[in-house]
Enzyme design. Structure first.
Site, PDB file in Angstrom:
ATOM      1  N   ALA A 153       2.964  -0.295   9.176  1.00 46.30           N
ATOM      2  CA  ALA A 153       4.072  -1.207   9.488  1.00 46.30           C
ATOM      3  C   ALA A 153       3.896  -2.525   8.749  1.00 46.30           C
ATOM      4  O   ALA A 153       4.847  -3.073   8.184  1.00 46.30           O
ATOM      5  CB  ALA A 153       4.137  -1.447  10.997  1.00 46.30           C
ATOM      6  N   ILE A 172      -8.385   3.166  -3.219  1.00 43.02           N
ATOM      7  CA  ILE A 172      -9.232   2.562  -4.244  1.00 43.02           C
ATOM      8  C   ILE A 172     -10.624   2.360  -3.653  1.00 43.02           C
ATOM      9  O   ILE A 172     -10.752   1.974  -2.484  1.00 43.02           O
ATOM     10  CB  ILE A 172      -8.678   1.169  -4.680  1.00 43.02           C
ATOM     11  N   SER A 177       0.868  -1.197   0.000  1.00 42.73           N
ATOM     12  CA  SER A 177       0.000   0.000   0.000  1.00 42.73           C
ATOM     13  C   SER A 177       0.893   1.231   0.000  1.00 42.73           C
ATOM     14  O   SER A 177       2.023   1.181   0.516  1.00 42.73           O
ATOM     15  CB  SER A 177      -0.875   0.013   1.257  1.00 42.73           C
ATOM     16  N   LYS A 188       2.211  -3.115   5.966  1.00 42.19           N
ATOM     17  CA  LYS A 188       2.372  -2.967   4.516  1.00 42.19           C
ATOM     18  C   LYS A 188       3.836  -2.724   4.146  1.00 42.19           C
ATOM     19  O   LYS A 188       4.310  -3.238   3.134  1.00 42.19           O
ATOM     20  CB  LYS A 188       1.479  -1.840   4.003  1.00 42.19           C
ATOM     21  N   TYR A 223      -1.138  -0.700  10.413  1.00 41.40           N
ATOM     22  CA  TYR A 223      -1.386  -0.959   8.984  1.00 41.40           C
ATOM     23  C   TYR A 223      -0.152  -0.573   8.171  1.00 41.40           C
ATOM     24  O   TYR A 223       0.295  -1.321   7.305  1.00 41.40           O
ATOM     25  CB  TYR A 223      -2.610  -0.164   8.531  1.00 41.40           C
TER      26      TYR A 223
HETATM   27  N1  NAD Z   1      -8.916  -0.412  -1.003  1.00 40.18           N
HETATM   28  C1  NAD Z   1      -7.803   0.306  -0.904  1.00 40.18           C
HETATM   29  O1  NAD Z   1      -7.802   1.554  -1.023  1.00 40.18           O
HETATM   30  C2  NAD Z   1      -6.482  -0.372  -0.643  1.00 40.18           C
HETATM   31  C3  NAD Z   1      -5.322   0.379  -0.788  1.00 40.18           C
HETATM   32  C4  NAD Z   1      -4.095  -0.234  -0.579  1.00 40.18           C
HETATM   33  C5  NAD Z   1      -4.037  -1.564  -0.204  1.00 40.18           C
HETATM   34  N2  NAD Z   1      -5.184  -2.265  -0.050  1.00 40.18           N
HETATM   35  C6  NAD Z   1      -5.052  -3.675   0.329  1.00 40.18           C
HETATM   36  O2  NAD Z   1      -5.663  -4.472  -0.660  1.00 40.18           O
HETATM   37  C7  NAD Z   1      -6.152  -5.686  -0.070  1.00 40.18           C
HETATM   38  C8  NAD Z   1      -7.624  -5.858  -0.412  1.00 40.18           C
HETATM   39  O3  NAD Z   1      -8.347  -4.760   0.130  1.00 40.18           O
HETATM   40  P1  NAD Z   1      -9.845  -4.405  -0.318  1.00 40.18           P
HETATM   41  O4  NAD Z   1      -9.917  -2.946  -0.372  1.00 40.18           O
HETATM   42  O5  NAD Z   1     -10.230  -5.232  -1.479  1.00 40.18           O
HETATM   43  O6  NAD Z   1     -10.623  -4.876   1.010  1.00 40.18           O
HETATM   44  P2  NAD Z   1     -11.993  -5.700   1.178  1.00 40.18           P
HETATM   45  O7  NAD Z   1     -12.342  -5.533   2.603  1.00 40.18           O
HETATM   46  O8  NAD Z   1     -12.968  -5.309   0.139  1.00 40.18           O
HETATM   47  O9  NAD Z   1     -11.561  -7.219   0.896  1.00 40.18           O
HETATM   48  C9  NAD Z   1     -10.684  -7.917   1.748  1.00 40.18           C
HETATM   49  C10 NAD Z   1     -11.082  -9.376   1.747  1.00 40.18           C
HETATM   50  O10 NAD Z   1     -10.117 -10.087   2.545  1.00 40.18           O
HETATM   51  C11 NAD Z   1     -10.818 -11.035   3.331  1.00 40.18           C
HETATM   52  N3  NAD Z   1     -10.043 -11.363   4.517  1.00 40.18           N
HETATM   53  C12 NAD Z   1      -9.813 -10.560   5.595  1.00 40.18           C
HETATM   54  N4  NAD Z   1      -9.072 -11.196   6.505  1.00 40.18           N
HETATM   55  C13 NAD Z   1      -8.814 -12.429   5.990  1.00 40.18           C
HETATM   56  C14 NAD Z   1      -8.097 -13.556   6.481  1.00 40.18           C
HETATM   57  N5  NAD Z   1      -7.514 -13.531   7.695  1.00 40.18           N
HETATM   58  N6  NAD Z   1      -8.017 -14.665   5.692  1.00 40.18           N
HETATM   59  C15 NAD Z   1      -8.625 -14.683   4.472  1.00 40.18           C
HETATM   60  N7  NAD Z   1      -9.341 -13.653   3.978  1.00 40.18           N
HETATM   61  C16 NAD Z   1      -9.437 -12.539   4.734  1.00 40.18           C
HETATM   62  C17 NAD Z   1     -12.131 -10.367   3.681  1.00 40.18           C
HETATM   63  O11 NAD Z   1     -13.128 -11.303   4.063  1.00 40.18           O
HETATM   64  C18 NAD Z   1     -12.458  -9.634   2.381  1.00 40.18           C
HETATM   65  O12 NAD Z   1     -13.247 -10.433   1.522  1.00 40.18           O
HETATM   66  C19 NAD Z   1      -5.848  -5.541   1.428  1.00 40.18           C
HETATM   67  O13 NAD Z   1      -4.628  -6.179   1.714  1.00 40.18           O
HETATM   68  C20 NAD Z   1      -5.744  -4.054   1.625  1.00 40.18           C
HETATM   69  O14 NAD Z   1      -4.973  -3.736   2.765  1.00 40.18           O
HETATM   70  C21 NAD Z   1      -6.405  -1.711  -0.259  1.00 40.18           C
END
Ligand code: NAD
Length: 273
Positions: A182, A213, A167, A184, A180
């Site tokens: 740390a 996003i 991230s 990432k 978070y």
């Molecule tokens: N959305 C953003 O702006 C953004 C930005 C940077 C990074 N990210 C990263 O992208 C990834 C996806 O994020 P997102 O926005 O799609 O979130 P989201 O909440 O829409 O989806 C995350 C999914 O991960 C699943 N999950 C959570 N803990 C879990 C576990 N212990 N085992 C298995 N599945 C698990 C959840 O059930 C969920 O379906 C994450 O790692 C998030 O930190 C997101």
């Protein structure tokens, strides 16, 4: 349409958001996809849409991850692509979030006003052990546990591509999200170390560092949204597909000379190289 033809891919946390978008694009590009999520209903829904398979394990549970990948090895005898995407945001109630957003806005206003700063977020000083540990467990332990098991399948076959979800919070930091950030930053460091270690086995390891996003994870962001948009030169949040295409590229043979990199679709938030 066939950039991943004949490949078997496992995407963790792919019942929602970025993982779901990655899974759809992978399937469109010809991959057979294993959908992992904690939420069985979400995993079933996505798997059904892409004619994929379901594996519901918790990525932060070492034994469950071992069993999950053993099932992949037994059932398919191979794994070509792993995307370590599962993740969580800090958990706040609506009231807590509104209060934190108000504090953050006031804090930034005071900082920029040049006068005395009297409003503080004080996240780190009040962060409970269990919140810190949960964040690192899901992101950092999860990425490590899944990578370790995937390498047991990919190593002997001397081929594979691993994509880890970092991230911009891990690159640039983010006020009020120490665990978070740390986690990432750790994922991106881990990606570089493993990339070097397994390069001789023909396995590539890269990371994606998305900007903000629009997904269910970021949906609760309210009052702080204008602040985030002001920090983004493109002045908007990205779409899940902005990340899905980056994952397709890094997982495909088009990226055959690319390893140990962090690709960051972020609307200009952070510029590198
Ligand atoms: N959305 C953003 O702006 C953004 C930005 C940077 C990074 N990210 C990263 O992208 C990834 C996806 O994020 P997102 O926005 O799609 O979130 P989201 O909440 O829409 O989806 C995350 C999914 O991960 C699943 N999950 C959570 N803990 C879990 C576990 N212990 N085992 C298995 N599945 C698990 C959840 O059930 C969920 O379906 C994450 O790692 C998030 O930190 C997101």
């Amino acid at each position: 349409m066939d950039r991943l033809q004949g490949k078997l891919a496992l995407v963790t946390g792919s019942g929602s958001g970025l993982g779901e978008a990655i899974t759809r694009r992978f399937a469109e590009e010809g991959a057979e996809v294993v959908v992992n999520d904690l939420d069985p209903g979400a995993a079933e829904r996505v798997a059904k849409e892409v004619d994929g398979h379901v594996l519901t394990f918790d990525v932060s549970d070492s034994a469950a991850v071992r069993r999950g990948f053993a099932e992949v090895a037994e059932r398919f005898g191979r794994l070509d692509i792993l995307v370590n995407n599962a993740g969580i945001a800090p958990r706040y109630s609506d009231e807590e979030r509104a209060e934190r957003d108000a504090l953050l806005l006031q804090h930034v206003t005071e900082l920029q006003g040049g006068g005395e700063v009297t409003t503080f977020l004080d996240t780190t000083v009040s962060l409970p052990d269990e919140d810190w540990r949960e964040m690192l467990a899901v992101h950092l332990d999860g990425t490590f546990f899944c990578t370790r098991e995937a390498l047991k399948i990919m190593g002997p076959r001397r081929s594979g591509a691993i994509v880890n979800m970092g991230s911009i919070m891990g690159t640039s930091g983010g006020s009020g999200a120490p665990a978070y950030c740390a986690a990432k930053a750790g994922i991106m460091g881990f990606s570089r170390a493993v990339a070097l270690e397994v390069v001789g086995r023909g396995i590539r390891v890269n990371a994606i560092a998305p900007g903000f996003i629009d997904t269910p994870m970021t949906a609760p962001i309210g009052a702080a949204r204008p602040l985030l948009l002001a920090q983004t030169p493109m002045a908007r949040f990205g779409e899940p597909d902005d990340i899905a295409w980056a994952a397709v590229y890094l997982a495909s043979d088009e990226a055959k000379f690319v390893t140990g990199q962090v690709l960051s679709p972020n609307g200009g938030w952070h510029m590198s190289q």
